[in-house]
Design an enzyme around this catalytic site. Sequence first.
Site, PDB file in Angstrom:
ATOM      1  CG  ASP A  57      -1.827   1.198   1.254  1.00 24.88           C
ATOM      2  OD1 ASP A  57      -1.425   2.219   1.853  1.00 24.88           O
ATOM      3  OD2 ASP A  57      -2.921   1.141   0.674  1.00 24.88           O
ATOM      4  NE  ARG A  58      -0.325   1.905  -4.144  1.00 27.81           N
ATOM      5  CZ  ARG A  58      -1.111   0.847  -3.983  1.00 27.81           C
ATOM      6  NH1 ARG A  58      -0.603  -0.314  -3.605  1.00 27.81           N
ATOM      7  NH2 ARG A  58      -2.410   0.933  -4.161  1.00 27.81           N
ATOM      8  CB  CYS A  92      -1.216   4.262  -8.225  1.00 32.43           C
ATOM      9  SG  CYS A  92      -1.152   4.539  -6.430  1.00 32.43           S
ATOM     10  CG  ASN A  93      -3.365  10.358  -8.238  1.00 28.82           C
ATOM     11  OD1 ASN A  93      -3.249  11.492  -8.689  1.00 28.82           O
ATOM     12  ND2 ASN A  93      -4.305   9.528  -8.672  1.00 28.82           N
ATOM     13  CB  THR A  94      -0.290   7.274  -3.247  1.00 32.68           C
ATOM     14  OG1 THR A  94      -1.609   7.799  -3.059  1.00 32.68           O
ATOM     15  CG2 THR A  94       0.487   7.495  -1.963  1.00 32.68           C
ATOM     16  CB  THR A 136      -4.050   8.661  -0.352  1.00 34.68           C
ATOM     17  OG1 THR A 136      -2.766   9.004  -0.925  1.00 34.68           O
ATOM     18  CG2 THR A 136      -4.868   7.843  -1.334  1.00 34.68           C
ATOM     19  CE  LYS A 181      -6.688   2.165  -2.277  1.00 32.45           C
ATOM     20  NZ  LYS A 181      -6.097   1.808  -3.568  1.00 32.45           N
ATOM     21  CB  CYS A 214      -7.097   9.167  -4.819  1.00 28.67           C
ATOM     22  SG  CYS A 214      -7.258   7.413  -4.394  1.00 28.67           S
TER      23      CYS A 214
END
Length: 268
Positions: A57-58, A92-94, A136, A181, A214
């Site tokens: 998980d980022r 994925c942004n993060t 996030t 999610k 996100c």
Amino acid sequence: MKQAIRQQAMPGIIGGLGPLAHIEFERRLIALNAERGATSDSDHPISILINATDIPDRTQSLLGNAPSCTPSLVKYGKILQMAGANFLVITCNTAHGFYEAVQSQLDIPWIHLMNITAQFIQSHYPHSRRVGVLSTTGTLQAKLYHNSLSALGLTAIAPPLNSPLQRDLMHAIYNPVWGVKATGVEIFPPAISILENAITWLKDQGAELVIAGCTEISVVLPKLKLHSLINIDPLDILANLTLDLAFGHQEIPINRHNSSTQKLYQFT
């Protein structure tokens, strides 16, 4: 008869972060390409996808609560590179919190989502300066959008890092029962309510636009009341640029290290 446009470059996509990320991106890719005139299978770009669901998980990784994502992102980036990809897209942004460490180990450029979003806003909304960001906690703590926007003279507005509103946003994304999610394509009322409250807050703080920072928020944002804020969806910007690069309408950066940071793209 319509003359086919020859593909010039192969996109490599790391998806699966979360479950809808690359699916939503590819939906946008197909829809936007259809607007450009695609009418058959062969009109759409050939691409290579890895559904990399085992990457940590980022947000938890950036917060120090999970292993670094860098080794996995490098591994999958190199697989795509060896398979023939000419540039890398990570939906994925993060994940962009690991951009520098990953890009320095690849021979193909990773297109930087925050930088191209900031460039798009500067190009299309030159009179707007205050940009709301929903993201996030990992993206917020790493100041990913803040840094890219401020580099172009724009001001990012986002909930304070440890505020109840930011905690609610994380529930809208991650809640195991009704978070985006967890629920996949079905969006539940609590997530919608939280995001609409967040948009109201951004409006009250003077935001003129709102970024879906996100991919889960990208799924929900079109369903929300925006209270006159302009919706900026990085997935749409990334999809359009991916088409431009794939079909040779724009050049892929030559200098791989930090090249997406330095490259200025044209957004029509």
